[in-house]
Design a protein around this motif. Structure first.
Motif, short mmCIF file in Angstrom:
data_model
loop_
_atom_site.label_atom_id
_atom_site.label_comp_id
_atom_site.label_asym_id
_atom_site.label_seq_id
_atom_site.Cartn_x
_atom_site.Cartn_y
_atom_site.Cartn_z
N PHE A 37 -34.45 9.49 9.87
CA PHE A 37 -33.07 9.35 9.43
C PHE A 37 -32.70 10.51 8.52
O PHE A 37 -31.61 11.06 8.61
CB PHE A 37 -32.86 8.03 8.69
CG PHE A 37 -32.85 6.83 9.59
CD1 PHE A 37 -31.66 6.34 10.09
CD2 PHE A 37 -34.03 6.19 9.93
CE1 PHE A 37 -31.64 5.22 10.92
CE2 PHE A 37 -34.03 5.08 10.76
CZ PHE A 37 -32.83 4.60 11.26
N SER A 63 -28.56 0.38 19.70
CA SER A 63 -27.36 -0.25 20.24
C SER A 63 -27.40 -0.32 21.76
O SER A 63 -27.13 -1.37 22.34
CB SER A 63 -26.12 0.52 19.78
OG SER A 63 -24.97 -0.02 20.36
N SER A 105 -28.92 -4.27 16.77
CA SER A 105 -27.67 -3.94 17.45
C SER A 105 -26.59 -4.95 17.05
O SER A 105 -26.89 -6.08 16.66
CB SER A 105 -27.88 -3.98 18.97
OG SER A 105 -28.07 -5.31 19.40
N ILE A 149 -29.74 5.03 15.89
CA ILE A 149 -28.88 3.85 15.91
C ILE A 149 -28.24 3.68 17.29
O ILE A 149 -28.13 2.56 17.79
CB ILE A 149 -27.83 3.93 14.79
CG1 ILE A 149 -28.55 3.79 13.43
CG2 ILE A 149 -26.76 2.85 14.95
CD1 ILE A 149 -27.69 4.06 12.23
N ARG A 150 -27.84 4.76 17.90
CA ARG A 150 -27.27 4.68 19.25
C ARG A 150 -28.30 4.09 20.22
O ARG A 150 -27.98 3.26 21.06
CB ARG A 150 -26.81 6.06 19.71
CG ARG A 150 -26.06 6.03 21.03
CD ARG A 150 -25.43 7.37 21.43
NE ARG A 150 -26.33 8.51 21.29
CZ ARG A 150 -26.25 9.45 20.34
NH1 ARG A 150 -25.30 9.40 19.43
NH2 ARG A 150 -27.11 10.45 20.29
N VAL A 179 -33.00 -2.75 11.39
CA VAL A 179 -31.72 -2.38 12.00
C VAL A 179 -31.64 -3.14 13.32
O VAL A 179 -32.59 -3.16 14.09
CB VAL A 179 -31.66 -0.85 12.27
CG1 VAL A 179 -30.35 -0.48 12.93
CG2 VAL A 179 -31.86 -0.07 10.99
N ALA A 212 -30.26 9.94 12.45
CA ALA A 212 -29.75 8.58 12.30
C ALA A 212 -28.83 8.18 13.45
O ALA A 212 -28.97 7.09 14.01
CB ALA A 212 -29.02 8.42 10.96
N SER A 213 -27.90 9.03 13.80
CA SER A 213 -26.96 8.71 14.87
C SER A 213 -27.69 8.44 16.18
O SER A 213 -27.40 7.46 16.88
CB SER A 213 -25.96 9.84 15.05
OG SER A 213 -25.07 9.55 16.10
#
Length: 66
Positions: free
Chosen positions: A16, A29, A49, A25-26, A47, A21-22
Motif C-alpha cells: 500500500f 473488489s 469488498s 483494493i480493485r 479489507v 493501494a488502488s
C-alpha cells in the motif's frame, strides 16, 4: 454439515505504501473477497469488498457492533 474455511489473502502494508493501494483494493473488489493487511508479519486490518459487506449487513451482521 461443517463449512470449509477458505484462507484469506495476506497483503503487506508495504504494498500500500508503494502506491499499490488502488490495484490491491480493485482486485479485492473484482474478486469479491477479503484480505488481511499485515505489518511486520502481523495482521493489522482486514479489507473486504463492498458487495461482501452488503451481504453481511443483509444477513444481520454489522461489523461495527463488534
Amino acid at each position: 454439515m461443517k463449512k470449509t474455511l477458505v484462507p484469506m489473502e495476506h497483503l503487506n502494508i508495504g504494498e500500500f505504501n508503494r502506491g499499490q493501494a488502488s490495484k490491491l483494493i480493485r482486485g479485492i473488489s473484482e474478486k469479491d473477497t477479503a484480505a488481511f493487511v499485515q505489518k511486520n508479519g502481523k495482521p493489522i486490518a482486514v479489507v473486504i469488498s463492498y458487495d461482501r459487506y452488503e451481504r453481511l449487513l443483509k444477513n444481520g451482521i454489522d461489523i461495527n457492533e463488534y
